[in-house]
Design an enzyme around this catalytic site. Structure first.
Site, mmCIF file in Angstrom:
data_model
loop_
_atom_site.group_PDB
_atom_site.id
_atom_site.type_symbol
_atom_site.label_atom_id
_atom_site.label_comp_id
_atom_site.label_asym_id
_atom_site.label_seq_id
_atom_site.Cartn_x
_atom_site.Cartn_y
_atom_site.Cartn_z
ATOM 1 N N ARG A 123 83.170 49.949 -22.138
ATOM 2 C CA ARG A 123 81.829 49.619 -22.472
ATOM 3 C C ARG A 123 81.401 48.202 -22.507
ATOM 4 N NH1 ARG A 123 82.104 54.544 -25.614
ATOM 5 N NH2 ARG A 123 81.621 56.221 -24.345
ATOM 6 N N LYS A 145 74.323 38.416 -13.029
ATOM 7 C CA LYS A 145 74.327 39.451 -12.184
ATOM 8 C C LYS A 145 75.943 39.255 -11.819
ATOM 9 C CE LYS A 145 69.892 39.120 -9.530
ATOM 10 N NZ LYS A 145 69.305 38.909 -8.298
ATOM 11 N N GLU A 187 72.165 25.580 -2.072
ATOM 12 C CA GLU A 187 71.627 26.521 -3.247
ATOM 13 C C GLU A 187 71.084 25.323 -4.080
ATOM 14 O OE1 GLU A 187 71.392 29.663 -3.641
ATOM 15 O OE2 GLU A 187 72.877 30.523 -2.203
ATOM 16 N N LYS A 229 68.128 27.135 -12.988
ATOM 17 C CA LYS A 229 68.279 28.712 -12.871
ATOM 18 C C LYS A 229 67.934 29.202 -14.311
ATOM 19 C CE LYS A 229 71.053 32.485 -11.356
ATOM 20 N NZ LYS A 229 72.006 33.009 -10.680
ATOM 21 N N GLU A 239 65.143 40.464 -13.226
ATOM 22 C CA GLU A 239 64.536 40.599 -12.256
ATOM 23 C C GLU A 239 63.386 41.736 -11.880
ATOM 24 O OE1 GLU A 239 66.787 39.026 -8.932
ATOM 25 O OE2 GLU A 239 65.697 40.598 -7.445
ATOM 26 N N ARG A 243 62.122 36.148 -11.352
ATOM 27 C CA ARG A 243 63.505 35.900 -10.593
ATOM 28 C C ARG A 243 63.650 36.074 -9.317
ATOM 29 N NH1 ARG A 243 68.948 37.414 -13.796
ATOM 30 N NH2 ARG A 243 70.761 36.170 -12.120
ATOM 31 N N ASN A 247 65.239 33.744 -4.534
ATOM 32 C CA ASN A 247 65.631 34.195 -3.471
ATOM 33 C C ASN A 247 65.035 33.443 -2.295
ATOM 34 O OD1 ASN A 247 67.499 36.314 -4.264
ATOM 35 N ND2 ASN A 247 65.708 37.596 -4.381
ATOM 36 N N HIS A 250 66.269 33.388 1.600
ATOM 37 C CA HIS A 250 67.117 34.758 1.705
ATOM 38 C C HIS A 250 66.575 35.676 2.655
ATOM 39 C CE1 HIS A 250 69.045 32.665 -1.660
ATOM 40 N NE2 HIS A 250 70.039 33.529 -1.799
ATOM 41 N N HIS A 254 69.742 36.559 4.856
ATOM 42 C CA HIS A 254 70.172 38.104 4.792
ATOM 43 C C HIS A 254 70.143 38.526 6.100
ATOM 44 C CE1 HIS A 254 69.857 38.436 0.111
ATOM 45 N NE2 HIS A 254 70.900 38.005 0.375
ATOM 46 N N HIS A 266 78.547 31.252 6.268
ATOM 47 C CA HIS A 266 78.600 31.128 4.507
ATOM 48 C C HIS A 266 77.188 31.554 4.242
ATOM 49 C CE1 HIS A 266 82.754 30.157 5.309
ATOM 50 N NE2 HIS A 266 82.714 29.115 4.474
HETATM 51 P P1 NAD Z 1 84.401 32.785 -2.811
HETATM 52 O O1 NAD Z 1 84.440 33.249 -4.053
HETATM 53 O O2 NAD Z 1 84.818 33.636 -1.639
HETATM 54 O O3 NAD Z 1 84.997 31.233 -2.735
HETATM 55 C C1 NAD Z 1 85.186 30.472 -1.322
HETATM 56 C C2 NAD Z 1 86.539 30.476 -1.159
HETATM 57 O O4 NAD Z 1 87.242 29.120 -1.882
HETATM 58 C C3 NAD Z 1 87.717 31.505 -1.359
HETATM 59 O O5 NAD Z 1 88.609 31.354 -0.199
HETATM 60 C C4 NAD Z 1 88.573 30.941 -2.664
HETATM 61 O O6 NAD Z 1 89.691 31.585 -2.927
HETATM 62 C C5 NAD Z 1 88.328 29.477 -2.551
HETATM 63 N N1 NAD Z 1 88.416 28.804 -3.686
HETATM 64 C C6 NAD Z 1 87.721 28.926 -4.794
HETATM 65 N N2 NAD Z 1 87.766 28.048 -5.636
HETATM 66 C C7 NAD Z 1 88.472 27.177 -5.018
HETATM 67 C C8 NAD Z 1 89.006 25.795 -5.326
HETATM 68 N N3 NAD Z 1 88.467 25.070 -6.546
HETATM 69 N N4 NAD Z 1 89.670 24.866 -4.334
HETATM 70 C C9 NAD Z 1 90.066 25.470 -3.192
HETATM 71 N N5 NAD Z 1 89.464 26.763 -2.784
HETATM 72 C C10 NAD Z 1 88.946 27.335 -3.800
HETATM 73 O O7 NAD Z 1 82.649 32.108 -2.600
HETATM 74 P P2 NAD Z 1 81.642 31.691 -3.256
HETATM 75 O O8 NAD Z 1 80.593 30.911 -2.182
HETATM 76 O O9 NAD Z 1 82.082 30.846 -4.332
HETATM 77 O O10 NAD Z 1 80.966 32.892 -3.638
HETATM 78 C C11 NAD Z 1 80.426 34.017 -3.004
HETATM 79 C C12 NAD Z 1 80.015 35.193 -3.812
HETATM 80 O O11 NAD Z 1 79.051 34.957 -4.654
HETATM 81 C C13 NAD Z 1 79.478 36.273 -2.872
HETATM 82 O O12 NAD Z 1 79.987 37.592 -2.928
HETATM 83 C C14 NAD Z 1 77.946 36.310 -3.319
HETATM 84 O O13 NAD Z 1 77.433 37.642 -3.556
HETATM 85 C C15 NAD Z 1 78.244 35.829 -4.766
HETATM 86 N N6 NAD Z 1 77.021 35.358 -5.686
HETATM 87 C C16 NAD Z 1 76.851 35.844 -6.564
HETATM 88 C C17 NAD Z 1 75.894 35.407 -7.540
HETATM 89 C C18 NAD Z 1 75.191 35.922 -8.814
HETATM 90 O O14 NAD Z 1 74.080 35.336 -9.181
HETATM 91 N N7 NAD Z 1 76.140 36.564 -9.271
HETATM 92 C C19 NAD Z 1 74.986 34.336 -6.896
HETATM 93 C C20 NAD Z 1 75.307 33.757 -5.545
HETATM 94 C C21 NAD Z 1 76.414 34.190 -4.834
HETATM 95 N N1 GLY Z 2 71.422 34.640 -7.355
HETATM 96 C C1 GLY Z 2 70.113 35.123 -7.480
HETATM 97 C C2 GLY Z 2 70.095 35.439 -8.834
HETATM 98 O O1 GLY Z 2 70.945 35.254 -9.860
HETATM 99 O O2 GLY Z 2 68.975 36.015 -9.241
#
Ligand code: NAD
Ligand code: GLY
Length: 362
Positions: A123, A145, A187, A229, A239, A243, A247, A250, A254, A266
């Site tokens: 939990r 999130k 971003e 942020k 949200e 919030r 987006n 987006h 998307h 990406h």
């Molecule tokens: P990712 O986590 O896939 O990382 C991208 C690549 O970089 C991967 O291959 C990873 O292994 C590699 N990597 C990570 N750190 C590294 C480093 N220091 N050196 C070399 N390689 C490294 O992608 P991302 O862009 O970080 O994240 C995308 C994800 O984040 C999506 O799933 C998306 O939905 C999520 N996201 C979440 C929020 C949120 O608010 N929670 C906001 C935006 C995106």
């Molecule tokens: N990445 C969008 C949010 O955190 O709301």
């Protein structure tokens, strides 16, 4: 380089984001300031562990932590409940209790998945974000999130679960592929457009330094993005409305990702195109001065990001994909549109014909 600190003020869910260099070796101390348990679970992937596992484990050991490692394979396709199930199995086998903190060491994929595990194991256990991509440092690690994908949709299973601490070590960006840096910059530019004209102007001056990964410029960009942020999340943590300005870009972004099966762009690249299209739509609706839209597109291009919809996508198929987006209501198109650099507005029921006419010239 000085250590920067951003506070996220959410009552009893408040926390600090630390931004600086040489922080990974000090992770143990950061954790010791808040937690007394002996074991810590570090969730990561093989790539990040290969790069930073030793330095993290040594630092944790110096502060008296017994590190338990959990790895998920690298890639968005592993952001699933099946992966989280493996973490439950491991945590139970290692007898991790509710006092043991869980650290996400990696990009947004690791952060979202580990966060969902932390939110649900027994939990809820203390969760710490240690983001190692630019996108995770400026966006995914802040705001709470967490979640995983369902075969029928991205981020369909999740929760709002704030971390207790975020530690962003800028040194980790040195090993990140240039394309990932550019995707993260999308971003960063987004925050300037939605909330801070002065920051946007600073980005126009500093974009080349950011692309060269100059530490002072990066620290400024990451800290300001996190502060902006945090301000949005503090106003609307779960949200209910405001919030959604996060987006910006987006709606079209998307749609492009969905149409290409999440395999071509990406996220930051698709959002960059979406931001440029939204700016042109705002001009067409008389909300934004043309010169401001030109500045937004120019900055995206200087960051090495795409800003045009490739000709192979028709306006009709893009609008159809936008209507299927989980944030669309009853097939109506909602956009976050800039009124000026530094100020946006959520605009519901945007005329689909107008969107198509803007898309066909973008
Ligand atoms: P990712 O986590 O896939 O990382 C991208 C690549 O970089 C991967 O291959 C990873 O292994 C590699 N990597 C990570 N750190 C590294 C480093 N220091 N050196 C070399 N390689 C490294 O992608 P991302 O862009 O970080 O994240 C995308 C994800 O984040 C999506 O799933 C998306 O939905 C999520 N996201 C979440 C929020 C949120 O608010 N929670 C906001 C935006 C995106
Ligand atoms: N990445 C969008 C949010 O955190 O709301």
């Amino acid at each position: 380089m000085t250590l920067k600190k951003v506070a996220v003020n959410l009552g009893r869910h408040s926390y600090l984001v630390w931004i600086g260099t040489e922080l990974l070796p000090r992770l143990g101390e950061f954790l010791r300031a808040s937690f007394t348990a002996s074991k810590v679970l570090v969730i990561t992937n093989p790539r990040v562990r290969g790069l930073y596992g030793n330095v993290v484990e040594r630092g944790l050991g110096r502060a008296g932590w017994d590190t338990v490692w959990a790895e998920m394979p690298d890639g968005e396709e592993y952001k699933t409940l099946a992966t989280v199930q493996c973490f439950y199995d491991l945590a139970l086998a290692k007898e991790l209790d509710r006092a043991c903190p869980v650290v996400a060491l990696g990009g947004g994929v690791v952060g979202d998945t580990a966060g969902f595990f932390a939110a649900t194991y027994q939990r809820g256990v203390p969760f710490i974000q240690v983001p190692t991509t630019l996108l995770a440092q400026v966006d995914a690690s802040v705001g709470g999130k967490v979640g995983v994908n369902h075969p029928r949709g991205k981020n369909m299973i999740g929760a709002f679960y704030q971390p207790r601490l975020v530690v962003a070590d800028l040194d980790t960006l040195a090993t990140l592929p240039a394309r990932e840096i550019r995707a993260g910059l999308a971003e960063v530019i987004k925050y300037g457009v939605i909330k801070d004209a002065v920051f946007f102007a600073w980005l126009e001056e500093s974009i080349d330094r950011l692309l060269r990964l100059e530490r002072d410029a990066l620290a400024q960009a990451v800290a300001t993005s996190c502060r902006l942020k945090a301000a949005v999340v503090e106003e609307d943590e779960v949200e209910t409305g405001h919030r959604q300005i996060l987006n910006y870009g987006h709606t079209v972004g998307h749609a492009l990702e969905a149409l290409t099966g999440y395999r071509v762009y990406h996220h930051g690249e698709a959002v960059a195109i979406g931001m440029a299209v939204a700016a042109r739509l705002a001009v067409a609706m008389g909300l934004l001065a043309e010169e401001q839209a030109v500045r937004i597109t120019a900055l995206l291009q200087r960051a090495g990001l795409p800003s045009r919809v490739p000709a192979k996508f028709s306006a009709d198929e893009l609008v159809k994909a936008m209507r299927l987006d989980k944030k669309a209501r009853g097939g109506e198109l909602t956009f976050v549109l800039p009124e000026a650099i530094g100020r946006v507005r959520l605009v519901p029921r945007v005329d689909a014909q107008l969107v198509k006419s803007v898309l066909s010239v973008c």
